[in-house]
Scaffold this motif. Structure first.
Motif, PDB file in Angstrom:
ATOM      1  N   ALA A  28       0.837  -1.193   0.000  1.00 18.56           N
ATOM      2  CA  ALA A  28       0.000   0.000   0.000  1.00 18.56           C
ATOM      3  C   ALA A  28       0.874   1.246   0.000  1.00 18.56           C
ATOM      4  N   VAL A  29       0.607   2.133  -0.937  1.00 17.08           N
ATOM      5  CA  VAL A  29       1.384   3.359  -1.027  1.00 17.08           C
ATOM      6  C   VAL A  29       1.184   4.223   0.214  1.00 17.08           C
ATOM      7  N   SER A  30       0.091   4.016   0.917  1.00 18.46           N
ATOM      8  CA  SER A  30      -0.184   4.769   2.128  1.00 18.46           C
ATOM      9  C   SER A  30       0.763   4.430   3.272  1.00 18.46           C
ATOM     10  N   THR A  31       1.533   3.369   3.131  1.00 21.82           N
ATOM     11  CA  THR A  31       2.492   2.983   4.157  1.00 21.82           C
ATOM     12  C   THR A  31       3.902   3.468   3.849  1.00 21.82           C
ATOM     13  N   LEU A  32       4.075   4.207   2.760  1.00 15.45           N
ATOM     14  CA  LEU A  32       5.392   4.609   2.297  1.00 15.45           C
ATOM     15  C   LEU A  32       5.503   6.115   2.139  1.00 15.45           C
ATOM     16  N   ARG A  33       6.699   6.638   2.397  1.00 13.95           N
ATOM     17  CA  ARG A  33       7.049   7.937   1.859  1.00 13.95           C
ATOM     18  C   ARG A  33       7.409   7.713   0.398  1.00 13.95           C
ATOM     19  N   MET A  34       6.873   8.523  -0.466  1.00 11.48           N
ATOM     20  CA  MET A  34       7.131   8.384  -1.884  1.00 11.48           C
ATOM     21  C   MET A  34       7.963   9.552  -2.387  1.00 11.48           C
ATOM     22  N   GLY A  35       8.863   9.248  -3.298  1.00 11.04           N
ATOM     23  CA  GLY A  35       9.730  10.277  -3.834  1.00 11.04           C
ATOM     24  C   GLY A  35       9.949  10.135  -5.320  1.00 11.04           C
ATOM     25  N   GLN A  99       9.857   4.628   0.274  1.00 10.33           N
ATOM     26  CA  GLN A  99      10.657   4.544   1.486  1.00 10.33           C
ATOM     27  C   GLN A  99       9.811   4.030   2.634  1.00 10.33           C
ATOM     28  N   ILE A 100      10.266   2.956   3.256  1.00  9.54           N
ATOM     29  CA  ILE A 100       9.625   2.480   4.474  1.00  9.54           C
ATOM     30  C   ILE A 100       9.941   3.479   5.576  1.00  9.54           C
ATOM     31  N   PRO A 101       8.937   4.063   6.201  1.00  9.71           N
ATOM     32  CA  PRO A 101       9.209   5.159   7.140  1.00  9.71           C
ATOM     33  C   PRO A 101      10.077   4.749   8.319  1.00  9.71           C
ATOM     34  N   ARG A 102      11.066   5.566   8.590  1.00 16.43           N
ATOM     35  CA  ARG A 102      11.887   5.512   9.783  1.00 16.43           C
ATOM     36  C   ARG A 102      12.175   6.941  10.195  1.00 16.43           C
ATOM     37  N   PHE A 103      12.243   7.181  11.488  1.00 18.08           N
ATOM     38  CA  PHE A 103      12.458   8.537  11.953  1.00 18.08           C
ATOM     39  C   PHE A 103      13.792   9.113  11.509  1.00 18.08           C
ATOM     40  N   THR A 104      14.769   8.259  11.287  1.00 19.68           N
ATOM     41  CA  THR A 104      16.096   8.717  10.910  1.00 19.68           C
ATOM     42  C   THR A 104      16.266   8.908   9.411  1.00 19.68           C
ATOM     43  N   ASP A 105      15.289   8.514   8.629  1.00 18.33           N
ATOM     44  CA  ASP A 105      15.408   8.596   7.180  1.00 18.33           C
ATOM     45  C   ASP A 105      15.188  10.013   6.679  1.00 18.33           C
ATOM     46  N   SER A 106      15.885  10.332   5.599  1.00 19.03           N
ATOM     47  CA  SER A 106      15.754  11.626   4.948  1.00 19.03           C
ATOM     48  C   SER A 106      14.836  11.514   3.741  1.00 19.03           C
ATOM     49  N   PRO A 107      14.020  12.533   3.478  1.00 20.56           N
ATOM     50  CA  PRO A 107      13.190  12.484   2.273  1.00 20.56           C
ATOM     51  C   PRO A 107      13.979  12.626   0.988  1.00 20.56           C
ATOM     52  N   SER A 108      15.191  13.147   1.060  1.00 17.60           N
ATOM     53  CA  SER A 108      15.955  13.463  -0.131  1.00 17.60           C
ATOM     54  C   SER A 108      17.164  12.566  -0.372  1.00 17.60           C
ATOM     55  N   ARG A 109      17.434  11.650   0.506  1.00 18.93           N
ATOM     56  CA  ARG A 109      18.597  10.782   0.387  1.00 18.93           C
ATOM     57  C   ARG A 109      18.187   9.495  -0.326  1.00 18.93           C
ATOM     58  N   THR A 111      19.677   6.744  -0.850  1.00 20.37           N
ATOM     59  CA  THR A 111      20.026   5.494  -0.191  1.00 20.37           C
ATOM     60  C   THR A 111      19.060   5.116   0.917  1.00 20.37           C
ATOM     61  N   ASP A 112      18.182   6.023   1.308  1.00 15.56           N
ATOM     62  CA  ASP A 112      17.179   5.733   2.322  1.00 15.56           C
ATOM     63  C   ASP A 112      15.897   5.150   1.725  1.00 15.56           C
ATOM     64  N   TYR A 113      15.836   5.037   0.413  1.00 12.43           N
ATOM     65  CA  TYR A 113      14.658   4.490  -0.238  1.00 12.43           C
ATOM     66  C   TYR A 113      14.832   3.001  -0.507  1.00 12.43           C
ATOM     67  N   ASN A 114      13.737   2.276  -0.392  1.00 15.40           N
ATOM     68  CA  ASN A 114      13.764   0.830  -0.448  1.00 15.40           C
ATOM     69  C   ASN A 114      13.319   0.246  -1.781  1.00 15.40           C
TER      70      ASN A 114
END
Length: 126
Positions: A28-35, A99-109, A111-114
């Motif tokens: 579900a896209v609702s569970t992800l940050r999308m970039g 991107q699977i949400p994590r508090f330490t993840d950046s929206p613009s990095r 390497t933080d996307y899955n």
């Protein structure tokens, strides 16, 4: 397995508009940050825009601020990138990412996307 499929790229004249779409399956896209990221020939992958799972926060590359808009439709499991006032320097392959949400993840990095799509070509002529 999670799959992301981009569409909507093409050839457009400077000043024109395109809307890119990214359909997500397997999660579900609702569970992800999308970039959205892009990569021009000879350049590294570049962050373009991101949106939180809730849609309550967005981030943009400075050079696209005010011209591009990222949005999501959770019911359709789709994220969009509306691109207006396109410039030749916007020419690149555009990639959708999740991107699977994590508090330490950046929206613009990147390497933080899955999850990543295969890309769609955007070409802006002078």
């Amino acid at each position: 397995q999670v799959q992301l499929v981009e569409s909507g790229g093409g050839l457009v004249q400077a000043g024109g508009s395109l809307r890119l779409s990214c359909v997500v399956s397997g999660r579900a896209v609702s569970t992800l940050r999308m970039g959205w990221f892009r990569q021009a020939p000879g350049n590294e992958r570049q962050f373009v825009a991101a949106i939180t799972w809730s849609g309550g926060s967005t981030n943009y590359l400075d050079s696209v601020e005010g011209r591009f808009t990222i949005s999501r439709d959770n019911a359709k499991n789709t994220v969009f990138l509306q691109m207006n006032s396109l410039k030749p320097e916007d020419t690149a392959v555009y990639y959708c990412a999740g991107q699977i949400p994590r508090f330490t993840d950046s929206p613009s990095r990147d390497t933080d996307y899955n999850y990543w799509g295969q890309g769609t070509q955007v070409t802006v002529s002078s």
